[in-house]
Design a protein around this motif. Structure first.
Motif, PDB file in Angstrom:
ATOM      1  N   ARG A   1       0.848  -1.204   0.000  1.00 26.53           N
ATOM      2  CA  ARG A   1       0.000   0.000   0.000  1.00 26.53           C
ATOM      3  C   ARG A   1       0.874   1.241   0.000  1.00 26.53           C
ATOM      4  N   PHE A   2       0.583   2.206  -0.902  1.00 29.95           N
ATOM      5  CA  PHE A   2       1.280   3.490  -0.808  1.00 29.95           C
ATOM      6  C   PHE A   2       0.327   4.675  -0.740  1.00 29.95           C
ATOM      7  N   SER A   3      -0.955   4.412  -0.516  1.00 31.34           N
ATOM      8  CA  SER A   3      -1.960   5.399  -0.087  1.00 31.34           C
ATOM      9  C   SER A   3      -3.214   4.602   0.245  1.00 31.34           C
ATOM     10  N   ASP A   4      -4.305   5.267   0.573  1.00 36.00           N
ATOM     11  CA  ASP A   4      -5.541   4.558   0.903  1.00 36.00           C
ATOM     12  C   ASP A   4      -6.012   3.674  -0.246  1.00 36.00           C
ATOM     13  N   VAL A   5      -5.791   4.108  -1.493  1.00 35.14           N
ATOM     14  CA  VAL A   5      -6.287   3.353  -2.642  1.00 35.14           C
ATOM     15  C   VAL A   5      -5.177   2.841  -3.557  1.00 35.14           C
ATOM     16  N   LEU A   6      -3.993   3.402  -3.484  1.00 35.77           N
ATOM     17  CA  LEU A   6      -2.912   3.041  -4.400  1.00 35.77           C
ATOM     18  C   LEU A   6      -2.180   1.784  -3.922  1.00 35.77           C
ATOM     19  N   ARG A   7      -1.929   0.878  -4.868  1.00 33.89           N
ATOM     20  CA  ARG A   7      -1.235  -0.363  -4.540  1.00 33.89           C
ATOM     21  C   ARG A   7      -0.123  -0.654  -5.548  1.00 33.89           C
ATOM     22  N   ALA A   8       0.933  -1.292  -5.070  1.00 30.74           N
ATOM     23  CA  ALA A   8       2.007  -1.796  -5.918  1.00 30.74           C
ATOM     24  C   ALA A   8       2.031  -3.305  -5.779  1.00 30.74           C
ATOM     25  N   TYR A   9       2.238  -4.008  -6.895  1.00 27.64           N
ATOM     26  CA  TYR A   9       2.234  -5.466  -6.908  1.00 27.64           C
ATOM     27  C   TYR A   9       3.591  -5.997  -7.385  1.00 27.64           C
ATOM     28  N   GLY A  10       3.957  -7.137  -6.855  1.00 32.61           N
ATOM     29  CA  GLY A  10       5.196  -7.774  -7.264  1.00 32.61           C
ATOM     30  C   GLY A  10       5.399  -9.059  -6.499  1.00 32.61           C
ATOM     31  N   TYR A  11       6.608  -9.571  -6.504  1.00 25.85           N
ATOM     32  CA  TYR A  11       6.896 -10.805  -5.767  1.00 25.85           C
ATOM     33  C   TYR A  11       8.333 -10.778  -5.282  1.00 25.85           C
ATOM     34  N   ARG A  12       8.553 -11.498  -4.216  1.00 25.50           N
ATOM     35  CA  ARG A  12       9.893 -11.569  -3.634  1.00 25.50           C
ATOM     36  C   ARG A  12      10.720 -12.628  -4.351  1.00 25.50           C
ATOM     37  N   HIS A  13      11.920 -12.250  -4.724  1.00 23.79           N
ATOM     38  CA  HIS A  13      12.876 -13.178  -5.331  1.00 23.79           C
ATOM     39  C   HIS A  13      14.174 -13.061  -4.537  1.00 23.79           C
ATOM     40  N   ASN A  14      14.488 -14.091  -3.779  1.00 26.53           N
ATOM     41  CA  ASN A  14      15.608 -14.047  -2.832  1.00 26.53           C
ATOM     42  C   ASN A  14      15.387 -12.868  -1.886  1.00 26.53           C
ATOM     43  N   ASP A  15      16.302 -11.920  -1.822  1.00 22.52           N
ATOM     44  CA  ASP A  15      16.134 -10.804  -0.887  1.00 22.52           C
ATOM     45  C   ASP A  15      15.692  -9.512  -1.576  1.00 22.52           C
ATOM     46  N   ARG A  16      15.116  -9.644  -2.773  1.00 26.02           N
ATOM     47  CA  ARG A  16      14.649  -8.453  -3.480  1.00 26.02           C
ATOM     48  C   ARG A  16      13.178  -8.608  -3.838  1.00 26.02           C
ATOM     49  N   PHE A  17      12.479  -7.483  -3.885  1.00 26.71           N
ATOM     50  CA  PHE A  17      11.073  -7.470  -4.283  1.00 26.71           C
ATOM     51  C   PHE A  17      10.991  -6.969  -5.723  1.00 26.71           C
ATOM     52  N   ARG A  18      10.546  -7.846  -6.633  1.00 21.37           N
ATOM     53  CA  ARG A  18      10.435  -7.486  -8.038  1.00 21.37           C
ATOM     54  C   ARG A  18       9.102  -6.777  -8.273  1.00 21.37           C
ATOM     55  N   LEU A  19       9.184  -5.485  -8.497  1.00 21.23           N
ATOM     56  CA  LEU A  19       7.999  -4.670  -8.694  1.00 21.23           C
ATOM     57  C   LEU A  19       7.457  -4.895 -10.103  1.00 21.23           C
ATOM     58  N   LEU A  20       6.120  -5.144 -10.226  1.00 26.08           N
ATOM     59  CA  LEU A  20       5.523  -5.477 -11.510  1.00 26.08           C
ATOM     60  C   LEU A  20       4.493  -4.464 -11.998  1.00 26.08           C
ATOM     61  N   ARG A  21       3.572  -4.066 -11.110  1.00 29.29           N
ATOM     62  CA  ARG A  21       2.462  -3.223 -11.551  1.00 29.29           C
ATOM     63  C   ARG A  21       2.015  -2.268 -10.443  1.00 29.29           C
ATOM     64  N   PHE A  22       1.370  -1.185 -10.875  1.00 26.89           N
ATOM     65  CA  PHE A  22       0.732  -0.260  -9.957  1.00 26.89           C
ATOM     66  C   PHE A  22      -0.776  -0.228 -10.231  1.00 26.89           C
ATOM     67  N   GLU A  23      -1.521   0.075  -9.193  1.00 29.89           N
ATOM     68  CA  GLU A  23      -2.982   0.200  -9.316  1.00 29.89           C
ATOM     69  C   GLU A  23      -3.429   1.478  -8.637  1.00 29.89           C
ATOM     70  N   ARG A  24      -4.292   2.233  -9.305  1.00 30.44           N
ATOM     71  CA  ARG A  24      -4.721   3.536  -8.778  1.00 30.44           C
ATOM     72  C   ARG A  24      -6.068   3.497  -8.069  1.00 30.44           C
ATOM     73  N   ASP A  25      -6.942   2.553  -8.419  1.00 34.55           N
ATOM     74  CA  ASP A  25      -8.321   2.623  -7.913  1.00 34.55           C
ATOM     75  C   ASP A  25      -8.706   1.518  -6.934  1.00 34.55           C
ATOM     76  N   HIS A  26      -7.795   0.626  -6.601  1.00 38.52           N
ATOM     77  CA  HIS A  26      -8.014  -0.404  -5.584  1.00 38.52           C
ATOM     78  C   HIS A  26      -8.977  -1.515  -6.032  1.00 38.52           C
ATOM     79  N   LYS A  27      -9.437  -1.484  -7.287  1.00 43.19           N
ATOM     80  CA  LYS A  27     -10.439  -2.476  -7.718  1.00 43.19           C
ATOM     81  C   LYS A  27      -9.857  -3.888  -7.733  1.00 43.19           C
TER      82      LYS A  27
END
Length: 282
Positions: free
Chosen positions: A251-277
Protein backbone atom coordinates in the motif's frame (compact mmCIF):
# COMPACT_ATOMS: atom_id res chain seq x y z
CA UNK A 1 20.14 20.50 -20.72
CA UNK A 2 23.89 21.09 -21.03
CA UNK A 3 26.68 19.27 -19.18
CA UNK A 4 30.46 19.72 -19.25
CA UNK A 5 32.88 16.80 -19.15
CA UNK A 6 35.34 17.46 -16.35
CA UNK A 7 38.95 17.03 -17.49
CA UNK A 8 40.14 17.87 -13.95
CA UNK A 9 38.65 14.57 -12.78
CA UNK A 10 41.26 12.65 -14.80
CA UNK A 11 44.60 13.49 -13.26
CA UNK A 12 46.35 10.11 -13.21
CA UNK A 13 44.51 8.83 -10.13
CA UNK A 14 43.99 5.27 -11.44
CA UNK A 15 46.52 2.55 -10.65
CA UNK A 16 45.96 0.79 -13.96
CA UNK A 17 44.04 0.93 -17.22
CA UNK A 18 41.89 -1.94 -15.98
CA UNK A 19 40.81 -0.10 -12.83
CA UNK A 20 39.89 2.87 -15.02
CA UNK A 21 37.82 0.63 -17.31
CA UNK A 22 36.05 -0.88 -14.29
CA UNK A 23 35.05 2.61 -13.15
CA UNK A 24 33.69 3.63 -16.56
CA UNK A 25 30.40 1.75 -16.38
CA UNK A 26 28.91 4.55 -14.28
CA UNK A 27 30.15 7.22 -16.68
CA UNK A 28 28.85 5.48 -19.77
CA UNK A 29 25.44 4.91 -18.14
CA UNK A 30 25.26 8.63 -17.45
CA UNK A 31 26.23 9.40 -21.05
CA UNK A 32 23.51 7.06 -22.31
CA UNK A 33 20.83 8.54 -20.05
CA UNK A 34 21.69 12.06 -21.18
CA UNK A 35 21.83 11.05 -24.85
CA UNK A 36 18.32 9.55 -24.71
CA UNK A 37 16.99 13.05 -25.35
CA UNK A 38 18.46 14.99 -28.27
CA UNK A 39 17.94 18.29 -26.45
CA UNK A 40 20.64 17.32 -23.94
CA UNK A 41 24.22 18.22 -24.74
CA UNK A 42 27.67 17.26 -23.46
CA UNK A 43 30.57 19.59 -24.17
CA UNK A 44 34.25 19.20 -23.35
CA UNK A 45 37.69 20.68 -23.78
CA UNK A 46 39.20 20.05 -27.21
CA UNK A 47 42.29 18.18 -25.99
CA UNK A 48 40.51 15.94 -23.48
CA UNK A 49 42.28 12.94 -25.01
CA UNK A 50 45.50 14.19 -23.37
CA UNK A 51 44.13 13.67 -19.84
CA UNK A 52 46.04 11.23 -17.64
CA UNK A 53 44.38 7.95 -16.67
CA UNK A 54 47.40 6.69 -14.71
CA UNK A 55 50.55 8.67 -13.95
CA UNK A 56 52.03 7.31 -17.20
CA UNK A 57 49.01 6.65 -19.43
CA UNK A 58 46.75 9.13 -21.20
CA UNK A 59 43.40 8.55 -22.87
CA UNK A 60 45.10 8.62 -26.26
CA UNK A 61 47.22 5.66 -25.10
CA UNK A 62 44.12 3.43 -24.93
CA UNK A 63 44.57 2.84 -28.66
CA UNK A 64 47.84 1.04 -28.01
CA UNK A 65 46.54 -1.18 -25.20
CA UNK A 66 46.02 -4.93 -25.81
CA UNK A 67 42.59 -5.35 -27.36
CA UNK A 68 39.69 -6.68 -25.29
CA UNK A 69 35.89 -6.56 -25.57
CA UNK A 70 35.68 -4.30 -22.54
CA UNK A 71 38.27 -1.90 -23.89
CA UNK A 72 36.66 -1.75 -27.34
CA UNK A 73 33.20 -1.13 -25.86
CA UNK A 74 34.30 1.68 -23.59
CA UNK A 75 36.64 3.18 -26.14
CA UNK A 76 33.80 3.53 -28.63
CA UNK A 77 31.64 5.24 -26.03
CA UNK A 78 34.46 7.49 -24.86
CA UNK A 79 35.35 8.46 -28.41
CA UNK A 80 31.84 9.72 -28.96
CA UNK A 81 32.01 11.98 -25.93
CA UNK A 82 35.64 13.10 -26.12
CA UNK A 83 36.43 13.43 -29.81
CA UNK A 84 33.27 15.06 -31.15
CA UNK A 85 32.06 18.65 -31.04
CA UNK A 86 31.07 20.79 -29.23
CA UNK A 87 34.22 21.99 -27.48
CA UNK A 88 33.57 24.69 -24.92
CA UNK A 89 37.14 26.06 -25.03
CA UNK A 90 36.65 27.23 -28.63
CA UNK A 91 34.27 29.93 -27.34
CA UNK A 92 34.55 30.01 -23.52
CA UNK A 93 31.97 31.98 -21.61
CA UNK A 94 34.09 32.58 -18.53
CA UNK A 95 36.90 35.14 -18.55
CA UNK A 96 40.04 32.99 -18.45
CA UNK A 97 42.13 35.99 -17.36
CA UNK A 98 40.28 36.04 -14.02
CA UNK A 99 40.99 33.72 -11.09
CA UNK A 100 38.17 31.24 -10.52
CA UNK A 101 39.13 29.41 -7.33
CA UNK A 102 38.22 25.93 -6.16
CA UNK A 103 39.84 24.03 -3.31
CA UNK A 104 42.56 26.68 -3.03
CA UNK A 105 43.45 26.37 -6.72
CA UNK A 106 43.01 28.74 -9.66
CA UNK A 107 40.86 26.70 -12.05
CA UNK A 108 40.41 29.29 -14.80
CA UNK A 109 40.50 27.82 -18.31
CA UNK A 110 39.11 24.51 -16.97
CA UNK A 111 35.69 22.87 -17.07
CA UNK A 112 35.13 23.84 -13.42
CA UNK A 113 35.29 27.56 -14.17
CA UNK A 114 33.22 27.20 -17.34
CA UNK A 115 30.53 25.20 -15.49
CA UNK A 116 30.44 27.84 -12.77
CA UNK A 117 29.97 30.62 -15.30
CA UNK A 118 27.26 28.73 -17.20
CA UNK A 119 25.64 27.39 -14.01
CA UNK A 120 25.53 23.84 -15.36
CA UNK A 121 26.78 20.53 -13.89
CA UNK A 122 29.98 18.63 -14.54
CA UNK A 123 30.24 15.02 -15.63
CA UNK A 124 33.23 13.65 -13.75
CA UNK A 125 35.22 10.45 -13.64
CA UNK A 126 35.71 8.53 -10.41
CA UNK A 127 37.81 10.63 -8.09
CA UNK A 128 38.07 11.42 -4.39
CA UNK A 129 37.41 15.08 -5.19
CA UNK A 130 34.68 14.84 -7.82
CA UNK A 131 32.43 11.83 -7.12
CA UNK A 132 28.79 12.90 -6.71
CA UNK A 133 29.24 16.14 -4.83
CA UNK A 134 28.90 19.91 -4.87
CA UNK A 135 31.92 22.04 -5.75
CA UNK A 136 32.25 25.50 -4.23
CA UNK A 137 33.84 27.90 -6.69
CA UNK A 138 34.57 31.57 -6.15
CA UNK A 139 35.46 34.54 -8.32
CA UNK A 140 36.42 37.48 -6.15
CA UNK A 141 33.19 38.13 -4.16
CA UNK A 142 31.03 35.85 -6.31
CA UNK A 143 30.24 32.35 -5.08
CA UNK A 144 29.14 29.37 -7.17
CA UNK A 145 28.01 25.87 -6.24
CA UNK A 146 28.08 23.32 -9.06
CA UNK A 147 27.23 19.63 -9.19
CA UNK A 148 29.90 17.10 -10.04
CA UNK A 149 28.15 13.94 -11.31
CA UNK A 150 29.69 10.48 -11.42
CA UNK A 151 26.90 7.94 -10.85
CA UNK A 152 23.59 7.45 -12.67
CA UNK A 153 21.84 7.57 -9.29
CA UNK A 154 23.15 11.07 -8.56
CA UNK A 155 22.22 12.17 -12.07
CA UNK A 156 18.71 10.75 -11.75
CA UNK A 157 18.09 12.06 -8.23
CA UNK A 158 19.17 15.61 -9.08
CA UNK A 159 18.38 16.09 -12.78
CA UNK A 160 15.68 13.59 -13.82
CA UNK A 161 13.26 16.34 -14.84
CA UNK A 162 15.89 18.40 -16.65
CA UNK A 163 17.08 15.48 -18.79
CA UNK A 164 13.49 14.27 -19.34
CA UNK A 165 14.14 10.92 -17.71
CA UNK A 166 11.29 8.42 -17.98
CA UNK A 167 9.74 7.77 -14.55
CA UNK A 168 10.09 3.99 -14.80
CA UNK A 169 13.74 4.41 -15.76
CA UNK A 170 14.18 6.69 -12.75
CA UNK A 171 12.80 3.97 -10.48
CA UNK A 172 15.24 1.41 -11.91
CA UNK A 173 18.17 3.71 -11.23
CA UNK A 174 17.03 4.97 -7.83
CA UNK A 175 16.53 1.46 -6.43
CA UNK A 176 19.38 -0.35 -8.15
CA UNK A 177 21.25 -2.57 -5.66
CA UNK A 178 18.50 -2.18 -3.04
CA UNK A 179 15.69 -4.42 -1.80
CA UNK A 180 13.48 -3.16 -4.67
CA UNK A 181 13.98 -4.42 -8.24
CA UNK A 182 12.19 -2.31 -10.87
CA UNK A 183 13.60 -4.02 -13.95
CA UNK A 184 10.47 -6.19 -14.36
CA UNK A 185 8.00 -3.31 -14.14
CA UNK A 186 5.40 -3.63 -16.91
CA UNK A 187 5.13 -0.40 -18.88
CA UNK A 188 1.36 -0.66 -19.36
CA UNK A 189 0.93 -0.63 -15.58
CA UNK A 190 4.02 1.41 -14.76
CA UNK A 191 4.50 4.80 -13.16
CA UNK A 192 3.18 6.68 -16.22
CA UNK A 193 -0.35 5.92 -14.95
CA UNK A 194 0.36 7.78 -11.69
CA UNK A 195 -0.33 11.45 -11.04
CA UNK A 196 2.53 13.57 -9.72
CA UNK A 197 1.42 13.40 -6.09
CA UNK A 198 0.79 9.65 -6.40
CA UNK A 199 4.29 9.14 -7.77
CA UNK A 200 5.77 10.97 -4.78
CA UNK A 201 3.72 8.78 -2.43
CA UNK A 202 5.15 5.75 -4.21
CA UNK A 203 8.72 6.98 -3.79
CA UNK A 204 8.15 7.65 -0.11
CA UNK A 205 6.79 4.13 0.45
CA UNK A 206 9.56 2.45 -1.56
CA UNK A 207 12.19 4.47 0.31
CA UNK A 208 10.66 3.19 3.55
CA UNK A 209 10.52 -0.38 2.21
CA UNK A 210 14.25 -0.56 1.43
CA UNK A 211 15.20 0.68 4.90
CA UNK A 212 13.24 -2.00 6.76
CA UNK A 213 14.15 -5.63 7.37
CA UNK A 214 11.87 -8.25 5.81
CA UNK A 215 10.51 -9.02 9.27
CA UNK A 216 9.64 -5.37 9.83
CA UNK A 217 8.15 -5.05 6.33
CA UNK A 218 5.73 -7.89 7.08
CA UNK A 219 4.69 -6.20 10.35
CA UNK A 220 4.43 -2.62 9.07
CA UNK A 221 0.85 -1.29 9.25
CA UNK A 222 1.51 1.46 6.72
CA UNK A 223 2.86 -0.72 3.92
CA UNK A 224 0.37 -3.56 4.52
CA UNK A 225 2.65 -5.96 2.69
CA UNK A 226 0.50 -9.03 2.13
CA UNK A 227 -0.37 -11.76 -0.32
CA UNK A 228 -2.62 -11.04 -3.29
CA UNK A 229 -5.35 -13.74 -3.07
CA UNK A 230 -7.98 -13.36 -5.80
CA UNK A 231 -10.21 -16.09 -7.20
CA UNK A 232 -8.81 -17.79 -10.34
CA UNK A 233 -11.33 -15.87 -12.45
CA UNK A 234 -10.38 -12.48 -10.99
CA UNK A 235 -6.61 -13.05 -10.90
CA UNK A 236 -5.00 -9.98 -12.52
CA UNK A 237 -1.87 -11.97 -13.32
CA UNK A 238 -3.47 -15.16 -14.68
CA UNK A 239 -2.31 -14.50 -18.26
CA UNK A 240 0.99 -12.84 -17.39
CA UNK A 241 4.51 -14.36 -17.31
CA UNK A 242 4.31 -14.04 -13.51
CA UNK A 243 1.17 -16.16 -13.01
CA UNK A 244 3.08 -18.86 -11.11
CA UNK A 245 4.68 -16.39 -8.69
CA UNK A 246 3.35 -15.61 -5.23
CA UNK A 247 2.18 -12.08 -5.90
CA UNK A 248 2.35 -9.64 -3.00
CA UNK A 249 0.98 -6.12 -2.72
CA UNK A 250 2.17 -2.94 -1.01
CA UNK A 251 0.00 0.00 0.00
CA UNK A 252 1.28 3.49 -0.81
CA UNK A 253 -1.96 5.40 -0.09
CA UNK A 254 -5.54 4.56 0.90
CA UNK A 255 -6.29 3.35 -2.64
CA UNK A 256 -2.91 3.04 -4.40
CA UNK A 257 -1.24 -0.36 -4.54
CA UNK A 258 2.01 -1.80 -5.92
CA UNK A 259 2.23 -5.47 -6.91
CA UNK A 260 5.20 -7.77 -7.26
CA UNK A 261 6.90 -10.81 -5.77
CA UNK A 262 9.89 -11.57 -3.63
CA UNK A 263 12.88 -13.18 -5.33
CA UNK A 264 15.61 -14.05 -2.83
CA UNK A 265 16.13 -10.80 -0.89
CA UNK A 266 14.65 -8.45 -3.48
CA UNK A 267 11.07 -7.47 -4.28
CA UNK A 268 10.43 -7.49 -8.04
CA UNK A 269 8.00 -4.67 -8.69
CA UNK A 270 5.52 -5.48 -11.51
CA UNK A 271 2.46 -3.22 -11.55
CA UNK A 272 0.73 -0.26 -9.96
CA UNK A 273 -2.98 0.20 -9.32
CA UNK A 274 -4.72 3.54 -8.78
CA UNK A 275 -8.32 2.62 -7.91
CA UNK A 276 -8.01 -0.40 -5.58
CA UNK A 277 -10.44 -2.48 -7.72
CA UNK A 278 -7.98 -5.34 -8.20
CA UNK A 279 -6.99 -5.20 -4.56
CA UNK A 280 -10.64 -5.40 -3.49
CA UNK A 281 -10.85 -8.78 -5.23
CA UNK A 282 -7.72 -10.16 -3.68
Amino acid sequence: MDFILNEKSLNGQFESINSFLESLSSNTKCFALIRQNHENNITKISDFYKCNITPNKKILDLKTEPCSDKLMRFQMQLDQEIQTVPYWDETPEHDISKAYCWNGENVSATAIAEAAKRNIPLLSFKSDFFTDCKLDVSLESEKYSIDSIYSPKYLANHFSREIHLDKDEFLKIRYEDTKIDCTFLEKKYGSSILEKNEYHLLLSSLDKFIELSWTDIEKDDGLEYKKYKPSPKENWFKNSPFRRQTIMKIRFSDVLRAYGYRHNDRFRLLRFERDHKKSDKG
